[in-house]
Design a protein around this motif. Structure first.
Motif, PDB file in Angstrom:
ATOM      1  N   ARG A 137       0.834  -1.203   0.000  1.00  0.00           N
ATOM      2  CA  ARG A 137       0.000   0.000   0.000  1.00  0.00           C
ATOM      3  C   ARG A 137       0.871   1.256   0.000  1.00  0.00           C
ATOM      4  N   TYR A 138       1.998   1.199   0.719  1.00  0.00           N
ATOM      5  CA  TYR A 138       2.924   2.326   0.775  1.00  0.00           C
ATOM      6  C   TYR A 138       3.499   2.604  -0.612  1.00  0.00           C
ATOM      7  N   HIS A 139       3.885   1.545  -1.332  1.00  0.00           N
ATOM      8  CA  HIS A 139       4.449   1.719  -2.680  1.00  0.00           C
ATOM      9  C   HIS A 139       3.391   2.223  -3.667  1.00  0.00           C
ATOM     10  N   GLU A 140       2.144   1.779  -3.502  1.00  0.00           N
ATOM     11  CA  GLU A 140       1.058   2.306  -4.347  1.00  0.00           C
ATOM     12  C   GLU A 140       0.912   3.808  -4.136  1.00  0.00           C
ATOM     13  N   ASN A 141       0.958   4.232  -2.875  1.00  0.00           N
ATOM     14  CA  ASN A 141       0.835   5.653  -2.568  1.00  0.00           C
ATOM     15  C   ASN A 141       2.029   6.431  -3.122  1.00  0.00           C
ATOM     16  N   GLU A 142       3.236   5.870  -3.032  1.00  0.00           N
ATOM     17  CA  GLU A 142       4.418   6.532  -3.576  1.00  0.00           C
ATOM     18  C   GLU A 142       4.305   6.713  -5.084  1.00  0.00           C
ATOM     19  N   ALA A 143       3.829   5.676  -5.787  1.00  0.00           N
ATOM     20  CA  ALA A 143       3.651   5.773  -7.242  1.00  0.00           C
ATOM     21  C   ALA A 143       2.636   6.863  -7.576  1.00  0.00           C
ATOM     22  N   TYR A 144       1.553   6.938  -6.803  1.00  0.00           N
ATOM     23  CA  TYR A 144       0.547   7.980  -7.014  1.00  0.00           C
ATOM     24  C   TYR A 144       1.164   9.360  -6.776  1.00  0.00           C
ATOM     25  N   MET A 145       1.947   9.504  -5.724  1.00  0.00           N
ATOM     26  CA  MET A 145       2.552  10.798  -5.412  1.00  0.00           C
ATOM     27  C   MET A 145       3.526  11.234  -6.511  1.00  0.00           C
ATOM     28  N   LYS A 146       4.280  10.293  -7.089  1.00  0.00           N
ATOM     29  CA  LYS A 146       5.175  10.643  -8.199  1.00  0.00           C
ATOM     30  C   LYS A 146       4.377  11.165  -9.382  1.00  0.00           C
ATOM     31  N   LEU A 147       3.294  10.489  -9.715  1.00  0.00           N
ATOM     32  CA  LEU A 147       2.450  10.923 -10.827  1.00  0.00           C
ATOM     33  C   LEU A 147       1.825  12.282 -10.534  1.00  0.00           C
ATOM     34  N   GLN A 148       1.351  12.460  -9.317  1.00  0.00           N
ATOM     35  CA  GLN A 148       0.742  13.738  -8.933  1.00  0.00           C
ATOM     36  C   GLN A 148       1.771  14.867  -9.018  1.00  0.00           C
ATOM     37  N   ASN A 149       3.001  14.604  -8.584  1.00  0.00           N
ATOM     38  CA  ASN A 149       4.043  15.629  -8.648  1.00  0.00           C
ATOM     39  C   ASN A 149       4.400  15.981 -10.088  1.00  0.00           C
ATOM     40  N   LYS A 150       4.385  15.000 -10.991  1.00  0.00           N
ATOM     41  CA  LYS A 150       4.644  15.292 -12.398  1.00  0.00           C
ATOM     42  C   LYS A 150       3.560  16.203 -12.957  1.00  0.00           C
ATOM     43  N   VAL A 151       2.308  15.878 -12.673  1.00  0.00           N
ATOM     44  CA  VAL A 151       1.195  16.665 -13.204  1.00  0.00           C
ATOM     45  C   VAL A 151       1.198  18.066 -12.609  1.00  0.00           C
ATOM     46  N   THR A 152       1.298  18.188 -11.301  1.00  0.00           N
ATOM     47  CA  THR A 152       1.284  19.520 -10.682  1.00  0.00           C
ATOM     48  C   THR A 152       2.539  20.300 -11.057  1.00  0.00           C
ATOM     49  N   GLY A 153       3.665  19.624 -11.206  1.00  0.00           N
ATOM     50  CA  GLY A 153       4.896  20.292 -11.622  1.00  0.00           C
ATOM     51  C   GLY A 153       4.772  20.884 -13.012  1.00  0.00           C
ATOM     52  N   PHE A 154       4.125  20.152 -13.913  1.00  0.00           N
ATOM     53  CA  PHE A 154       3.909  20.659 -15.274  1.00  0.00           C
ATOM     54  C   PHE A 154       3.090  21.942 -15.231  1.00  0.00           C
ATOM     55  N   PHE A 155       2.018  21.960 -14.450  1.00  0.00           N
ATOM     56  CA  PHE A 155       1.173  23.141 -14.391  1.00  0.00           C
ATOM     57  C   PHE A 155       1.874  24.308 -13.680  1.00  0.00           C
ATOM     58  N   LYS A 156       2.672  24.025 -12.665  1.00  0.00           N
ATOM     59  CA  LYS A 156       3.417  25.088 -11.988  1.00  0.00           C
ATOM     60  C   LYS A 156       4.449  25.705 -12.932  1.00  0.00           C
ATOM     61  N   THR A 157       5.135  24.867 -13.712  1.00  0.00           N
ATOM     62  CA  THR A 157       6.123  25.357 -14.670  1.00  0.00           C
ATOM     63  C   THR A 157       5.455  26.193 -15.752  1.00  0.00           C
ATOM     64  N   THR A 158       4.308  25.731 -16.237  1.00  0.00           N
ATOM     65  CA  THR A 158       3.581  26.476 -17.258  1.00  0.00           C
ATOM     66  C   THR A 158       3.139  27.831 -16.717  1.00  0.00           C
ATOM     67  N   LYS A 159       2.635  27.862 -15.500  1.00  0.00           N
ATOM     68  CA  LYS A 159       2.207  29.116 -14.881  1.00  0.00           C
ATOM     69  C   LYS A 159       3.400  30.066 -14.718  1.00  0.00           C
ATOM     70  N   TYR A 160       4.535  29.534 -14.281  1.00  0.00           N
ATOM     71  CA  TYR A 160       5.745  30.339 -14.108  1.00  0.00           C
ATOM     72  C   TYR A 160       6.195  30.924 -15.444  1.00  0.00           C
ATOM     73  N   ASN A 161       6.178  30.109 -16.512  1.00  0.00           N
ATOM     74  CA  ASN A 161       6.592  30.588 -17.828  1.00  0.00           C
ATOM     75  C   ASN A 161       5.671  31.684 -18.344  1.00  0.00           C
ATOM     76  N   ILE A 162       4.384  31.553 -18.110  1.00  0.00           N
ATOM     77  CA  ILE A 162       3.427  32.583 -18.536  1.00  0.00           C
ATOM     78  C   ILE A 162       3.697  33.888 -17.795  1.00  0.00           C
ATOM     79  N   GLU A 163       3.963  33.803 -16.500  1.00  0.00           N
ATOM     80  CA  GLU A 163       4.260  35.001 -15.713  1.00  0.00           C
ATOM     81  C   GLU A 163       5.558  35.656 -16.184  1.00  0.00           C
ATOM     82  N   GLN A 164       6.566  34.844 -16.531  1.00  0.00           N
ATOM     83  CA  GLN A 164       7.843  35.375 -16.990  1.00  0.00           C
ATOM     84  C   GLN A 164       7.692  36.108 -18.326  1.00  0.00           C
ATOM     85  N   ARG A 165       6.835  35.608 -19.201  1.00  0.00           N
ATOM     86  CA  ARG A 165       6.673  36.220 -20.518  1.00  0.00           C
ATOM     87  C   ARG A 165       5.988  37.585 -20.448  1.00  0.00           C
ATOM     88  N   LYS A 166       5.354  37.909 -19.323  1.00  0.00           N
ATOM     89  CA  LYS A 166       4.764  39.238 -19.163  1.00  0.00           C
ATOM     90  C   LYS A 166       5.851  40.294 -18.936  1.00  0.00           C
TER      91      LYS A 166
END
Length: 136
Positions: A69-98
């Motif tokens: 169960r711990y490893h299942e949660n770790e795999a989920y957290m890695k996927l969640q971090n990839k998805v949220t990281g993508f959106f945070k990077t995109t938001k940062y890039n949009i702010e920088q282009r202003k």
């Protein structure tokens, strides 16, 4: 007090002894969304899907196979971090282009930030030291 002791003894050695993890919380949110959608739309399969996901969530909560169960949660957290990281990077890039123009060096393709509103300027690449003219 008897019920509390019963629950403490029941959860001893089980994955849910320390509360729900991030994957379990996410599954419960999915259950709630499926239930709401099943009432709003004519898709009644979502109702049964919600109960199936709820069953998986309870299975994880009552499981004694803690490492799995711990490893299942770790795999989920890695996927969640990839998805949220993508959106945070995109938001940062949009702010920088202003505030900045972002150019690539013609020789090495290094990205370079240039402040907006400075007119025509000579830019020196910090990586390969090539100079080129750009409008900011």
């Amino acid at each position: 007090m008897k019920m509390r002791n019963f629950l403490t003894q029941f959860f001893a050695g089980r994955y849910g002894a320390y509360g729900a993890d991030q994957l379990s919380k996410f599954l419960l949110v999915i259950v709630a969304v499926c239930l709401v959608l099943s009432y709003v739309t004519p898709l009644h399969m979502l109702y049964w899907l919600a109960f199936a996901i709820l069953g998986v969530s309870y299975f994880r909560l009552f499981s004694k196979n803690i490492p799995k169960r711990y490893h299942e949660n770790e795999a989920y957290m890695k996927l969640q971090n990839k998805v949220t990281g993508f959106f945070k990077t995109t938001k940062y890039n949009i702010e920088q282009r202003k505030v900045y123009h972002i150019y690539k060096c013609p020789s090495c393709a290094q990205k370079i930030r240039i402040p907006r509103g400075k007119g025509n300027i000579m830019v020196r690449c910090p990586k390969c030291h090539t100079e080129f003219k750009k409008r900011s």
